[in-house]
Design a protein around this motif. Structure first.
Motif, mmCIF file in Angstrom:
data_model
loop_
_atom_site.group_PDB
_atom_site.id
_atom_site.type_symbol
_atom_site.label_atom_id
_atom_site.label_comp_id
_atom_site.label_asym_id
_atom_site.label_seq_id
_atom_site.Cartn_x
_atom_site.Cartn_y
_atom_site.Cartn_z
ATOM 1 N N ASP A 1 0.854 -1.182 0.000
ATOM 2 C CA ASP A 1 0.000 0.000 0.000
ATOM 3 C C ASP A 1 0.898 1.243 0.000
ATOM 4 O O ASP A 1 1.879 1.320 0.753
ATOM 5 N N THR A 2 0.599 2.219 -0.849
ATOM 6 C CA THR A 2 1.474 3.369 -1.033
ATOM 7 C C THR A 2 1.798 4.084 0.273
ATOM 8 O O THR A 2 2.965 4.358 0.574
ATOM 9 N N GLY A 3 0.761 4.377 1.064
ATOM 10 C CA GLY A 3 0.979 5.104 2.313
ATOM 11 C C GLY A 3 1.835 4.325 3.286
ATOM 12 O O GLY A 3 2.796 4.861 3.866
ATOM 13 N N ASN A 4 1.528 3.049 3.469
ATOM 14 C CA ASN A 4 2.315 2.211 4.371
ATOM 15 C C ASN A 4 3.747 2.062 3.865
ATOM 16 O O ASN A 4 4.699 2.052 4.655
ATOM 17 N N GLY A 5 3.892 1.933 2.538
ATOM 18 C CA GLY A 5 5.210 1.755 1.950
ATOM 19 C C GLY A 5 6.118 2.958 2.156
ATOM 20 O O GLY A 5 7.317 2.818 2.442
ATOM 21 N N ILE A 6 5.562 4.148 2.015
ATOM 22 C CA ILE A 6 6.349 5.369 2.218
ATOM 23 C C ILE A 6 6.857 5.437 3.654
ATOM 24 O O ILE A 6 8.030 5.752 3.908
ATOM 25 N N ILE A 7 5.978 5.122 4.600
ATOM 26 C CA ILE A 7 6.376 5.144 6.005
ATOM 27 C C ILE A 7 7.470 4.113 6.269
ATOM 28 O O ILE A 7 8.477 4.394 6.927
ATOM 29 N N ALA A 8 7.286 2.896 5.741
ATOM 30 C CA ALA A 8 8.262 1.826 5.972
ATOM 31 C C ALA A 8 9.619 2.169 5.370
ATOM 32 O O ALA A 8 10.668 1.963 5.998
ATOM 33 N N ARG A 9 9.626 2.706 4.132
ATOM 34 C CA ARG A 9 10.901 3.055 3.496
ATOM 35 C C ARG A 9 11.601 4.180 4.256
ATOM 36 O O ARG A 9 12.834 4.231 4.318
ATOM 37 N N CYS A 10 10.799 5.058 4.847
ATOM 38 C CA CYS A 10 11.391 6.129 5.643
ATOM 39 C C CYS A 10 12.039 5.571 6.905
ATOM 40 O O CYS A 10 13.046 6.094 7.377
ATOM 41 N N PHE A 11 11.465 4.495 7.448
ATOM 42 C CA PHE A 11 12.094 3.826 8.582
ATOM 43 C C PHE A 11 13.491 3.344 8.187
ATOM 44 O O PHE A 11 14.444 3.441 8.966
ATOM 45 N N ILE A 12 13.606 2.806 6.984
ATOM 46 C CA ILE A 12 14.906 2.313 6.509
ATOM 47 C C ILE A 12 15.887 3.463 6.344
ATOM 48 O O ILE A 12 17.040 3.402 6.789
ATOM 49 N N LEU A 13 15.439 4.540 5.696
ATOM 50 C CA LEU A 13 16.320 5.673 5.413
ATOM 51 C C LEU A 13 16.795 6.371 6.678
ATOM 52 O O LEU A 13 17.904 6.907 6.722
ATOM 53 N N THR A 14 15.939 6.382 7.715
ATOM 54 C CA THR A 14 16.293 7.099 8.948
ATOM 55 C C THR A 14 16.793 6.164 10.045
ATOM 56 O O THR A 14 16.938 6.580 11.189
ATOM 57 N N LYS A 15 17.034 4.906 9.685
ATOM 58 C CA LYS A 15 17.491 3.902 10.638
ATOM 59 C C LYS A 15 16.498 3.711 11.787
ATOM 60 O O LYS A 15 16.879 3.478 12.929
ATOM 61 N N GLY A 16 15.225 3.860 11.468
ATOM 62 C CA GLY A 16 14.201 3.612 12.470
ATOM 63 C C GLY A 16 13.942 4.761 13.412
ATOM 64 O O GLY A 16 13.325 4.575 14.466
ATOM 65 N N ASN A 17 14.372 5.968 13.063
ATOM 66 C CA ASN A 17 14.158 7.121 13.934
ATOM 67 C C ASN A 17 12.723 7.622 13.779
ATOM 68 O O ASN A 17 12.365 8.235 12.770
ATOM 69 N N LEU A 18 11.889 7.372 14.778
ATOM 70 C CA LEU A 18 10.464 7.685 14.692
ATOM 71 C C LEU A 18 10.189 9.167 14.483
ATOM 72 O O LEU A 18 9.295 9.547 13.725
ATOM 73 N N GLY A 19 10.936 10.003 15.162
ATOM 74 C CA GLY A 19 10.734 11.432 15.017
ATOM 75 C C GLY A 19 10.969 11.911 13.595
ATOM 76 O O GLY A 19 10.206 12.719 13.063
ATOM 77 N N GLU A 20 12.022 11.398 12.954
ATOM 78 C CA GLU A 20 12.311 11.790 11.582
ATOM 79 C C GLU A 20 11.279 11.223 10.616
ATOM 80 O O GLU A 20 10.927 11.862 9.621
#
Length: 266
Positions: free
Chosen positions: A22-41
Motif C-alpha cells: 500500500d502506497t501510504g504504508n510503503g512510504i512510512i516503511a521506506r522512511c524507517f529504513i532511510l532514517t534507521k528507524g528514527n520515529l521522530g524523523e
C-alpha cells in the motif's frame, strides 16, 4: 542512489508484510529504513499521522524487522523524548504494562452474553473464537481485544472521559464468524465509567451488521481493515452519556446503534 543494502531490506520487508505494498504504508516503511528507524524523523519526513506511523511500527516490531536498523546513542536519546518514542517503548517492552489477559476478555464476553440470553451454553474456546449454543442454534463469536490507546495521545489531546480501541484484521477474518465482540480494556487512569469493575467496554456485532459497517469504510490496497473505535462520555454523565464512533474514517462513522442493540443473539 539507493544502496543495495537498503534495497535488500525493503524487499525482505515486502515479503514479510504484504500490507507495505500500500502506497501510504510503503512510504512510512521506506522512511524507517532511510532514517534507521528514527520515529521522530519518520513523522517529520512523511507527514503521516502518529496512528499511521505507529501501525507500521507495530507490524515491523511484530516481525522483528527493526533489529537490523541501528541508531547512534544520540539518536536513541532524541527518539525517546517524543510521543512516538513512548509508543515505540510500549511496543518494545521498555514501559509496557500488560493491560489485559485473554481470559478476562473471554469472561467479560460470557458474562454479557449470559445476561442478555437466557440459557445460553458455552461449548468451547479455541484461540479467540468462542463457540456457543442458544435456542437450539450453534454459533461462533470472535473476540477482538484491544488496549486503550487514549493514553498514547499528547497531554493536550488526552481525554480522560474517552476510551480509544484499535481492532484490525483481514476481510476473511471479518467474514468468517457469526458474531464479533469488539472489546477494550480501559487505561487505569481513565475517568470513563465501565459497566463492571473489570474496566472493560465493548459491543457485540452480528455478521450482517459488520458487513454493513465495513461497506461504509474506505478500502485500502493492503487488504487490512482497521477499526478505531472511540467510546466517549461527558464529564459526570457516566454511562447515560456514551457516544461511539469509528474514527478511522472521515467523517467518523456513528456506532451508537450497534451499542444499543446490546448482546442479544439476533
Amino acid at each position: 542512489m539507493i544502496s543495495f543494502e537498503r534495497y535488500r531490506i525493503w524487499q525482505d520487508w515486502l515479503k514479510e508484510i504484504p500490507a507495505l505494498k500500500d502506497t501510504g504504508n510503503g512510504i512510512i516503511a521506506r522512511c524507517f529504513i532511510l532514517t534507521k528507524g528514527n520515529l521522530g524523523e519518520v513523522e517529520f519526513v512523511t507527514g503521516a499521522s502518529k496512528q499511521e506511523i505507529f501501525r507500521v511500527y507495530e507490524w515491523l516490531s511484530e516481525k522483528n524487522l527493526l533489529s537490523g536498523l541501528t541508531l547512534t546513542k544520540e539518536e536513541e536519546e532524541v527518539e525517546d523524548e517524543g510521543e512516538l518514542g513512548h509508543m515505540a517503548a510500549v511496543v518494545q517492552g521498555k514501559k509496557k504494562e500488560r493491560t489485559f489477559t485473554r481470559e478476562e476478555m473471554v469472561d467479560f464476553a460470557k458474562k454479557k452474553l449470559s445476561l442478555d440470553n437466557k440459557n445460553i451454553r458455552f461449548i468451547s474456546l479455541k484461540h479467540n473464537v468462542l463457540t456457543c449454543e442458544h435456542g437450539g442454534r450453534k454459533f461462533k463469536v470472535y473476540i477482538s481485544s484491544s488496549r486503550d490507546y487514549e493514553s498514547f495521545r499528547k497531554s493536550h489531546e488526552y481525554d480522560p472521559y474517552r476510551v480509544s480501541a484499535w481492532s484490525k484484521g483481514t476481510k476473511d477474518l471479518f467474514s468468517t464468524y457469526d458474531y464479533y465482540a469488539f472489546l477494550v480494556k480501559a487505561d487505569k487512569n481513565t475517568r470513563y465509567v465501565t459497566e463492571f469493575e473489570d474496566g472493560i467496554e465493548g459491543m457485540l456485532i452480528s455478521q450482517e451488521e459488520l458487513i454493513h459497517w465495513m461497506s461504509k469504510k474506505v478500502t485500502v490496497p493492503s487488504g487490512m481493515i482497521n477499526f478505531y473505535i472511540h467510546y466517549q462520555q461527558s464529564k459526570g454523565g457516566g454511562r447515560n452519556s456514551i457516544t461511539v464512533k469509528d474514527d478511522r474514517e472521515d467523517p467518523a462513522l456513528p456506532l451508537n446503534y450497534l451499542v444499543q442493540n446490546g448482546w442479544s443473539i439476533r
